[in-house]
Design a protein around this motif. Structure first.
Motif, PDB file in Angstrom:
ATOM      1  N   LEU A  60       8.017-129.679 -85.532  1.00 32.48           N
ATOM      2  CA  LEU A  60       7.819-129.991 -83.355  1.00 32.48           C
ATOM      3  C   LEU A  60       6.644-130.934 -83.170  1.00 32.48           C
ATOM      4  N   ARG A 100      25.962-129.549 -75.240  1.00 32.26           N
ATOM      5  CA  ARG A 100      25.804-128.231 -76.226  1.00 32.26           C
ATOM      6  C   ARG A 100      26.817-128.040 -76.746  1.00 32.26           C
ATOM      7  N   LEU A 111      24.584-125.293 -83.212  1.00 32.78           N
ATOM      8  CA  LEU A 111      24.213-126.037 -81.447  1.00 32.78           C
ATOM      9  C   LEU A 111      23.462-126.808 -80.989  1.00 32.78           C
ATOM     10  N   PRO A 112      23.516-127.753 -81.404  1.00 29.77           N
ATOM     11  CA  PRO A 112      22.151-128.698 -80.886  1.00 29.77           C
ATOM     12  C   PRO A 112      22.645-129.331 -79.868  1.00 29.77           C
ATOM     13  N   PHE A 113      21.487-129.025 -79.244  1.00 26.79           N
ATOM     14  CA  PHE A 113      21.336-129.844 -77.725  1.00 26.79           C
ATOM     15  C   PHE A 113      21.853-131.371 -78.540  1.00 26.79           C
ATOM     16  N   ALA A 130       6.997-121.709 -80.595  1.00 29.21           N
ATOM     17  CA  ALA A 130       7.886-123.362 -81.231  1.00 29.21           C
ATOM     18  C   ALA A 130       8.902-123.381 -80.262  1.00 29.21           C
ATOM     19  N   HIS A 187      16.241-135.677 -92.686  1.00 27.04           N
ATOM     20  CA  HIS A 187      16.255-134.795 -91.798  1.00 27.04           C
ATOM     21  C   HIS A 187      16.027-132.946 -91.572  1.00 27.04           C
ATOM     22  N   GLU A 240      16.957-117.716 -87.059  1.00 24.03           N
ATOM     23  CA  GLU A 240      16.281-118.845 -87.247  1.00 24.03           C
ATOM     24  C   GLU A 240      16.024-119.765 -87.843  1.00 24.03           C
ATOM     25  N   ARG A 298       7.024-133.918 -89.745  1.00 23.40           N
ATOM     26  CA  ARG A 298       8.816-133.075 -90.896  1.00 23.40           C
ATOM     27  C   ARG A 298       8.719-133.685 -92.168  1.00 23.40           C
ATOM     28  N   ALA A 340      15.264-129.668 -88.802  1.00 20.44           N
ATOM     29  CA  ALA A 340      15.069-129.126 -87.571  1.00 20.44           C
ATOM     30  C   ALA A 340      14.739-127.536 -87.875  1.00 20.44           C
ATOM     31  N   PRO A 341      14.474-127.079 -86.403  1.00 17.75           N
ATOM     32  CA  PRO A 341      14.564-125.988 -86.634  1.00 17.75           C
ATOM     33  C   PRO A 341      15.957-125.378 -85.239  1.00 17.75           C
ATOM     34  N   MET A 342      16.588-124.825 -86.188  1.00 16.04           N
ATOM     35  CA  MET A 342      18.198-124.580 -85.137  1.00 16.04           C
ATOM     36  C   MET A 342      18.363-122.505 -85.051  1.00 16.04           C
ATOM     37  N   GLY A 343      18.888-122.449 -84.245  1.00 16.84           N
ATOM     38  CA  GLY A 343      19.388-120.947 -84.496  1.00 16.84           C
ATOM     39  C   GLY A 343      20.465-120.693 -84.628  1.00 16.84           C
ATOM     40  N   SER A 393      20.787-135.378 -80.342  1.00 17.56           N
ATOM     41  CA  SER A 393      20.605-134.579 -81.417  1.00 17.56           C
ATOM     42  C   SER A 393      20.530-135.218 -83.592  1.00 17.56           C
ATOM     43  N   THR A 394      19.662-135.270 -83.470  1.00 20.71           N
ATOM     44  CA  THR A 394      20.040-136.246 -84.721  1.00 20.71           C
ATOM     45  C   THR A 394      20.589-134.983 -85.710  1.00 20.71           C
ATOM     46  N   THR A 395      19.801-134.292 -85.882  1.00 19.64           N
ATOM     47  CA  THR A 395      21.225-133.163 -86.326  1.00 19.64           C
ATOM     48  C   THR A 395      22.848-132.652 -86.552  1.00 19.64           C
TER      49      THR A 395
HETATM   50  C1  LIG Z   1      13.254-121.425 -83.465  1.00 16.89           C
HETATM   51  C2  LIG Z   1      13.980-122.553 -82.959  1.00 16.89           C
HETATM   52  C3  LIG Z   1      15.028-122.828 -82.472  1.00 16.89           C
HETATM   53  C4  LIG Z   1      15.989-123.992 -82.278  1.00 16.89           C
HETATM   54  N1  LIG Z   1      16.838-123.760 -82.611  1.00 16.89           N
HETATM   55  C5  LIG Z   1      18.126-124.367 -81.314  1.00 16.89           C
HETATM   56  C6  LIG Z   1      19.129-124.981 -81.100  1.00 16.89           C
HETATM   57  O1  LIG Z   1      19.792-123.892 -82.272  1.00 16.89           O
HETATM   58  N2  LIG Z   1      19.579-125.971 -80.805  1.00 16.89           N
HETATM   59  C7  LIG Z   1      19.101-127.241 -80.472  1.00 16.89           C
HETATM   60  O2  LIG Z   1      19.466-128.392 -80.113  1.00 16.89           O
HETATM   61  N3  LIG Z   1      17.517-126.882 -81.005  1.00 16.89           N
HETATM   62  C8  LIG Z   1      16.905-125.977 -80.776  1.00 16.89           C
HETATM   63  N4  LIG Z   1      15.468-125.415 -81.158  1.00 16.89           N
HETATM   64  C9  LIG Z   1      14.675-126.874 -80.976  1.00 16.89           C
HETATM   65  C10 LIG Z   1      15.141-128.378 -82.346  1.00 16.89           C
HETATM   66  O3  LIG Z   1      14.239-127.568 -83.279  1.00 16.89           O
HETATM   67  C11 LIG Z   1      14.577-129.294 -81.603  1.00 16.89           C
HETATM   68  O4  LIG Z   1      14.010-129.446 -80.708  1.00 16.89           O
HETATM   69  C12 LIG Z   1      14.891-130.489 -81.967  1.00 16.89           C
HETATM   70  O5  LIG Z   1      14.010-131.480 -82.538  1.00 16.89           O
HETATM   71  C13 LIG Z   1      16.037-130.845 -82.386  1.00 16.89           C
HETATM   72  O6  LIG Z   1      16.778-132.198 -82.007  1.00 16.89           O
HETATM   73  P1  LIG Z   1      16.846-132.886 -83.710  1.00 16.89           P
HETATM   74  O7  LIG Z   1      18.483-132.870 -84.224  1.00 16.89           O
HETATM   75  O8  LIG Z   1      17.103-134.000 -82.670  1.00 16.89           O
HETATM   76  O9  LIG Z   1      15.810-132.644 -84.318  1.00 16.89           O
HETATM   77  C14 LIG Z   1      14.801-124.666 -81.968  1.00 16.89           C
HETATM   78  C15 LIG Z   1      13.348-124.920 -81.955  1.00 16.89           C
HETATM   79  C16 LIG Z   1      12.631-123.293 -82.748  1.00 16.89           C
HETATM   80  C17 LIG Z   1      11.249-124.057 -83.106  1.00 16.89           C
END
Ligand SMILES: Cc1cc2nc3c(=O)[nH]c(=O)nc-3n(C[C@H](O)[C@H](O)[C@H](O)COP(=O)(O)O)c2cc1C
Length: 187
Positions: free
Chosen positions: A65, A104, A33-35, A134, A17, A4, A69, A19-22, A38-40
């Motif tokens: 979140l 994704r 792996l952004p859903f 979160a 930008h 994480e 930011r 963003a928290p991401m796994g 996603s800005t990322t």
């Molecule tokens: C610990 C953690 C892990 C996350 N992992 C993911 C991830 O792998 N993919 C994803 O799309 N969002 C993930 N999220 C949610 C995103 O951080 C959040 O929706 C974010 O706004 C992503 O979109 P962005 O790229 O537009 O900022 C995670 C959130 C947290 C708190």
């Protein structure tokens, strides 16, 4: 293994930008792996670079979140982008290939540079509680209210026993966001 992390990317104007991401880590391969949307994802497709931040300040996870930011940044050394000034370590990534998907996509990246800034301080249950809370917040529209409440009640045990000031502040931001969501305000 999934780590994480906080992923930092830049857009065409050079704005960062966070963003928290796994991130899936397999040797020196990193899969983000952004859903969609996603800005990322958009930034990575444009610039082909990202920075992974290994950070124990959970306020940044909770902050991203809950509309907070704006965190101090420093320039990356070998890719276009920035890392978090407060991170324990960071890895600079180059995008290698994409497995596209309507929901994704998988972004396969290669590590080009890693820097350790500060020592790992050990595990902390309150930090885990904030991370899990979160994640719940990022899925508020998809999870039933009772499940969210049951999980928060459990996570609060570790938080109450082990939190420092940063963890308590991060938790408070998340709880305020949940309260807003309950009252029908967009988080
Ligand atoms: C610990 C953690 C892990 C996350 N992992 C993911 C991830 O792998 N993919 C994803 O799309 N969002 C993930 N999220 C949610 C995103 O951080 C959040 O929706 C974010 O706004 C992503 O979109 P962005 O790229 O537009 O900022 C995670 C959130 C947290 C708190």
């Amino acid at each position: 293994m999934i780590q994480e992390t906080l992923v930092t990317t830049i857009n065409l104007q050079g704005d960062t930008h966070i963003a928290p991401m796994g991130v899936h880590v397999e040797q020196d391969q990193y899969i983000i792996l952004p859903f969609r949307p996603s800005t990322t994802l958009d930034n990575l497709l444009v610039n082909k670079t990202a920075v992974i931040n290994y950070c124990d300040d959970v306020r940044i996870f909770a902050g991203c979140l809950t509309g907070r930011r704006d965190w101090p940044l420093l320039p990356a050394q070998q890719v276009a982008g920035y890392y978090l000034a407060d991170t324990l370590a960071h890895t600079e990534l180059q995008l290698v290939r994409i497995e596209d998907d309507d929901t994704r996509p998988k972004l396969f990246c290669r590590a080009v540079h890693t820097v350790n800034h500060k020592p790992f301080q050990g595990f902390n249950r309150a930090q885990y509680s904030v991370l899990e809370a979160a994640i719940l917040i990022s899925r508020l529209d998809r999870l039933p209210g009772e499940k969210i409440q049951a999980e928060l009640d459990y996570l609060r045990i570790g938080l109450d026993k082990t939190a420092g000031e940063r963890e308590r502040q991060a938790w408070d931001w998340l709880m305020a966001a949940i309260e807003q969501h309950r009252r029908g305000v967009q988080v």
